[in-house]
Design a protein around this motif. Structure first.
Motif, short mmCIF file in Angstrom:
data_model
loop_
_atom_site.label_atom_id
_atom_site.label_comp_id
_atom_site.label_asym_id
_atom_site.label_seq_id
_atom_site.Cartn_x
_atom_site.Cartn_y
_atom_site.Cartn_z
N MET A 191 0.84 -1.21 0.00
CA MET A 191 0.00 0.00 0.00
C MET A 191 0.87 1.26 0.00
O MET A 191 0.62 2.22 -0.72
N ARG A 192 1.93 1.22 0.81
CA ARG A 192 2.84 2.39 0.87
C ARG A 192 3.47 2.64 -0.50
O ARG A 192 3.58 3.77 -0.94
N VAL A 230 -1.15 7.54 -5.46
CA VAL A 230 -2.55 7.12 -5.55
C VAL A 230 -3.32 7.60 -4.32
O VAL A 230 -2.77 7.81 -3.25
N TYR A 231 -4.61 7.77 -4.53
CA TYR A 231 -5.48 8.39 -3.52
C TYR A 231 -5.97 7.38 -2.49
O TYR A 231 -6.33 7.73 -1.37
N GLY A 232 -5.98 6.11 -2.86
CA GLY A 232 -6.44 5.10 -1.92
C GLY A 232 -6.73 3.80 -2.64
O GLY A 232 -6.30 3.60 -3.77
N ASP A 268 -1.89 2.67 10.25
CA ASP A 268 -0.48 2.60 9.85
C ASP A 268 -0.22 3.27 8.50
O ASP A 268 0.81 3.87 8.30
N VAL A 269 -1.15 3.11 7.55
CA VAL A 269 -0.84 3.54 6.18
C VAL A 269 -1.74 4.66 5.65
O VAL A 269 -1.26 5.65 5.11
N ILE A 270 -3.03 4.48 5.81
CA ILE A 270 -3.97 5.37 5.12
C ILE A 270 -4.04 6.75 5.77
O ILE A 270 -3.87 7.77 5.09
N GLY A 330 -5.28 9.13 2.78
CA GLY A 330 -5.92 8.38 1.70
C GLY A 330 -7.32 7.92 2.06
O GLY A 330 -7.86 8.29 3.11
N VAL A 331 -7.89 7.12 1.18
CA VAL A 331 -9.22 6.57 1.45
C VAL A 331 -9.24 5.06 1.21
O VAL A 331 -8.45 4.54 0.44
#
Ligand code: GLC
Length: 551
Positions: A192-193, A200-202, A250-252, A257-258
């Motif tokens: 994801m990271r 990217v937005y999500g 942790d990431v979003i 992001g979404v």
């Protein structure tokens, strides 16, 4: 703009890459093809696109079987093409959501190959391997009675390891990941990271409500039609909620992001509320998609639809509102039919854009893309579900014409036909003379973007108006919603959206018959008509009529 607000204020346009636009003449859509159509997407007023998977994949399930999460499928282009897409979307103020498929990988993913090669490898525990049970004759049976979402058993015996099975709740080429192993979580966070660092937005998280298998006990054998056996052990489990909260934290959230979740398996509104509580920004549930009149028919029951919509809208405050996608048939001949079907398609756009939640539009829906006029020959169908359902029906001696009809209802070939940007050869999807991966739909010469762009009454022109109405009126994103539940008509939907002193009144005739304007709407004096799919309002509701008033 705040990242979460962006998803509240703008619709999402889904692209199924293989069917969108083919730039290199191999009959399959690709990233450069998408880049070449960004001006078109922008002309629609779209600000967010969701890309179905573009990662390396053997394409057994057309990209929902990933063999390398950090590379681009050569079929779709290169990482440079992807970077170009990010650059070009950014220039146009469009954000990109990627598909994240992490219930399973492809059986060709190096993790799985390693797990098969070496029982002691750390990757063995990335998946769910179990020894089978022995029957009276000493033969091995799968470890439990679970069935796959795509028909047949959910376990496959490992070649060369007698009695050892692995779990796959989709095809056998999609082994399930073991979400009890924290190493899997760390790997997914890393993936994801990687993509978020590319801008990217999500993510639209594939079958995210089914990733955590609490136990591997037998499931209730009477699961019901269309529901796989065993699902009660992995649908919307506590472990599932914990994982989503972790990914978010942790990431979003740190990256703004979404997360959009595909929550299949008939989750309840209560599950939905939990998924929205610090986990997902919005989600798709499947009650809408499954409100058929009966098991054999592809016709939607307007009565059921009305009930389902009211229930979900009242009980959950941010639904992902959709009717079509790469798994669901086009609305024609399904939600709307007959000579007024075009009015129906417009009415359904009003529905999607005026309900509370984020509207999701599937490429082609903006110009009224249709299902094939008649079922494709089974040998021309590319989808594994179409093939499996056909085979299953035939194994019960269902005659082939009926088996094909049923396969088409549940299968996913119709909605995957190539896009039609114009009426000429190749329809703007590919060069003239190229054979597309899935046959062109004969309706493409009647319903296509270019033809409709020049017609003020077309579905495409109406789409732009509806999209703009929501962009310009925050009441349609942030307003409260309340339904007229007194009107006795079971296929007419009337509701109000209210924000501060602005109130919108929406009336939709879901049926192709004449209906009455509900009393609650008729008695409102001085309301102003903002939008209708007919030329002007009348004293009753015409087939599939949609009216939006400002009170
Ligand atoms: C989701 C996808 C579908 C895919 C399945 C397995 O439902 O939308 O296309 O086949 O998950 O990944």
């Amino acid at each position: 703009m705040d990242t979460k607000e962006f998803l509240k204020e703008h619709a999402v346009y889904q692209i199924y890459p293989i069917s969108f636009c083919d730039s290199d003449g191999d009959g399959k859509g690709d990233l450069k093809g998408i880049v070449s159509k960004l001006d078109y997407i922008q002309s629609l007023g779209i600000r967010i696109i969701w890309l179905s998977p573009i990662y390396a994949s053997p394409m057994k399930d057309f990209g929902y079987d990933i063999s390398d999460y950090k590379s681009v499928n050569p079929l779709f282009g290169t990482m440079e093409d992807f970077d170009l897409l990010m650059e070009e979307t950014k220039k146009r103020g469009i954000r990109v959501v990627m598909d994240l498929v992490v219930n399973h990988t492809s059986d060709q993913h190096p993790w799985f190959r390693e797990a098969l090669k070496d029982k002691n490898s750390k990757y063995r525990d990335y998946y769910i391997f179990r020894e089978g049970k022995k029957d009276k004759k000493g033969r091995y049976l799968p470890p439990n009675n679970w069935t796959s979402n795509f028909t047949g058993p959910a376990w496959e015996e490992v070649e060369g390891e007698e009695g050892m099975f692995y779990l796959h709740i989709f095809t056998k080429q999609q082994p399930d990941l073991n979400w009890k192993n924290s190493a899997v979580l760390r790997e997914v966070e890393d993936i994801m990271r990687f993509w978020m660092d590319k801008g990217v937005y999500g993510f639209r998280c594939d079958v995210i409500s089914e990733i955590y298998k609490t136990t591997l006990e037998d499931g209730n054998p009477k699961a019901g039609i269309g529901r796989p056996i065993g699902m009660e052990h992995y649908l919307a489990q506590e472990g599932n909620h914990r994982i989503l909260k972790t990914l978010r934290k942790d990431v979003i959230d740190p990256r703004g992001g979404v997360l959009i979740g595909e929550c299949g398996g008939n989750i309840t509104p209560e599950d939905g509320r939990k998924f929205l509580d610090g986990e997902l920004d919005t989600f798709f549930e499947f009650d809408y998609a499954n409100c058929y009149k009966n098991v054999f028919s592809a016709d939607v029951s307007e009565k059921k639809l009305k009930k389902i919509l009211i229930r979900w809208q009242k009980e959950v405050d941010w639904n992902g509102n959709y009717l079509e996608n790469h798994d669901q048939r086009r609305v024609f001949g399904h939600y709307v039919r007959g000579k007024y079907a075009d009015y129906g398609a417009k009415m359904l756009l009003v529905l999607l854009y005026t309900l509370r939640g984020t509207p999701f539009i599937y490429m082609g829906q903006e110009y009224g893309a249709h299902n094939y006029p008649r079922p494709l020959k089974i040998r021309d169908c590319q989808d594994i579900v179409t093939q499996n359902v056909y085979r299953l029906a035939r194994s019960y001696h269902v005659p082939s014409f009926l088996a094909s009809k049923i396969a088409h209802k549940y299968g996913r070939d119709d909605e995957r036909a190539p896009m039609a940007f114009h009426s000429g050869p190749g329809y703007g999807f590919s060069a003239p003379g190229v054979t597309p991966w899935e046959p062109y739909n004969p309706y493409s010469s009647v319903y296509n973007a270019e033809k409709e762009e020049g017609d003020g009454d077309s579905i495409l022109s109406f789409f732009k108006k509806v999209n703009l109405l929501r962009e310009e009126n925050k009441v349609l994103s942030y307003g409260s919603i309340s339904f007229d539940e007194k009107d006795p008509q079971k296929d007419v939907l009337a509701y109000e959206r209210k924000l501060g002193d602005r109130t919108f009144v929406i009336v939709l005739n879901l049926s192709n018959k004449k209906r009455k304007i509900p009393e609650s709407v008729r008695k409102e004096k001085g309301k102003k008509l903002l939008l209708t799919n007919y030329k002007e309002a009348s004293s009753f509701l015409r087939p599939y009529e949609a009216l939006v008033f400002l009170k």
